[in-house]
Design a protein around this motif. Structure first.
Motif, PDB file in Angstrom:
ATOM      1  N   GLU A   1      45.836  66.253  63.155  1.00 10.30           N
ATOM      2  CA  GLU A   1      44.490  65.775  63.473  1.00 10.30           C
ATOM      3  C   GLU A   1      43.512  66.951  63.604  1.00 10.30           C
ATOM      4  N   PRO A   2      42.307  66.799  63.107  1.00  6.62           N
ATOM      5  CA  PRO A   2      41.351  67.910  63.174  1.00  6.62           C
ATOM      6  C   PRO A   2      40.921  68.168  64.617  1.00  6.62           C
ATOM      7  N   THR A   3      40.782  69.431  64.968  1.00  5.64           N
ATOM      8  CA  THR A   3      40.367  69.736  66.339  1.00  5.64           C
ATOM      9  C   THR A   3      38.853  69.881  66.381  1.00  5.64           C
ATOM     10  N   VAL A   4      38.260  69.231  67.357  1.00  7.54           N
ATOM     11  CA  VAL A   4      36.807  69.269  67.513  1.00  7.54           C
ATOM     12  C   VAL A   4      36.473  70.282  68.602  1.00  7.54           C
TER      13      VAL A   4
ATOM     14  N   ASP B   1      36.213  60.053  61.251  1.00  3.04           N
ATOM     15  CA  ASP B   1      37.304  61.014  61.489  1.00  3.04           C
ATOM     16  C   ASP B   1      37.173  61.769  62.816  1.00  3.04           C
ATOM     17  N   TYR B   2      36.560  61.154  63.791  1.00  2.00           N
ATOM     18  CA  TYR B   2      36.483  61.831  65.088  1.00  2.00           C
ATOM     19  C   TYR B   2      37.615  61.340  65.976  1.00  2.00           C
ATOM     20  N   SER B   3      38.521  62.228  66.272  1.00  2.00           N
ATOM     21  CA  SER B   3      39.649  61.878  67.128  1.00  2.00           C
ATOM     22  C   SER B   3      40.221  63.159  67.726  1.00  2.00           C
ATOM     23  N   GLN B   4      40.428  63.189  69.014  1.00  2.00           N
ATOM     24  CA  GLN B   4      41.035  64.367  69.645  1.00  2.00           C
ATOM     25  C   GLN B   4      41.891  63.914  70.824  1.00  2.00           C
TER      26      GLN B   4
END
Lengths: 10, 215
Positions: free
Chosen positions: A3-6, B177-180
């Motif tokens: 998963e991409p890190t924000v 695609d926003y997921s953390q």
């Protein structure tokens, strides 16, 4: 682990 | 940046300002946990190492610098200021921070997005922030000593966490695609810890109220 890190949050 | 995120950052900033004002105005840090403040300093330093590697915005840079410097300023007051340092509850503030730091570090080595130096430290800071308030909670339980400014500080910290959760919900529905998951899980746990804190705050406040009644 794919998963991409924000990092724009504080 | 949405309104919840901005409001969350501002309440976080206000909480620190309230804490510094309290220390400066009363020349006292009674009821405050130095260990919690030191954990926050570790959190900020390990998370904001990316100041050297990535640029997101001027806003982010300035806020990061404010959070790092203000946390060290609070620690300086509690440890080194001639008058303030004398009011620190050294005997009561005995939480073993190693019990928080070591497990958080182990967890960040095991559960992370990428096994790299900055990524592991960033993950560590997320985990540590979730539990950094615990020494303060224990101190509060022990001393039952809480003034208005300290309670404002706690309220603002809790509000900051709640607003960040609203920000995540908003972003989840508005951004692709926003997921953390790491941040969400730790953040929810952290906000739950504040509910506990509020519970103990009300308990001690009631106790003080009863104790101050004229007999």
């Amino acid at each position: 682990a794919s998963e991409p890190t924000v990092k724009d949050e504080l | 940046m949405n309104i919840f995120r901005f409001a969350g950052d501002m309440t976080h900033l206000c909480s620190i300002i309230v804490l510094l004002l309290k220390i400066q105005a009363t020349k006292s840090c009674a009821g405050l946990s130095l260990r919690t403040q030191e954990l926050y300093a570790i959190v900020f330093v390990s998370r904001y190492l990316d100041l050297f590697f990535t640029f997101i915005s001027m806003y982010n840079v300035i806020m990061k610098l404010i959070f790092i410097s203000s946390s060290f300023c609070i620690i300086w007051y509690m440890r080194c200021h001639r008058i303030v340092a004398q009011t620190y509850d050294r005997e009561q503030d005995t939480f073993r921070v190693a019990f928080l730091v070591v497990p958080c570090f182990m967890l960040s080595l095991m559960i992370n997005h990428e096994f790299s130096f900055t990524e592991v430290l960033w993950t560590f800071s997320i985990y540590l922030e979730a539990v950094a308030i615990l020494p303060q909670l224990v101190l509060l339980q022990r001393t039952f000593n809480i003034d208005t400014l300290t309670s404002n500080y706690i309220f603002l910290l809790g509000a900051y966490r709640a607003l960040y959760m609203l920000n995540w919900i908003y972003r989840y529905f508005t951004e692709r695609d926003y997921s953390q998951w790491i941040v969400w899980t730790s953040g929810t746990l952290q906000t739950a810890t504040y509910c506990d804190f509020f519970y103990y705050y009300i308990l001690s406040w009631r106790k003080n109220e009863r104790l101050s009644l004229p007999s």
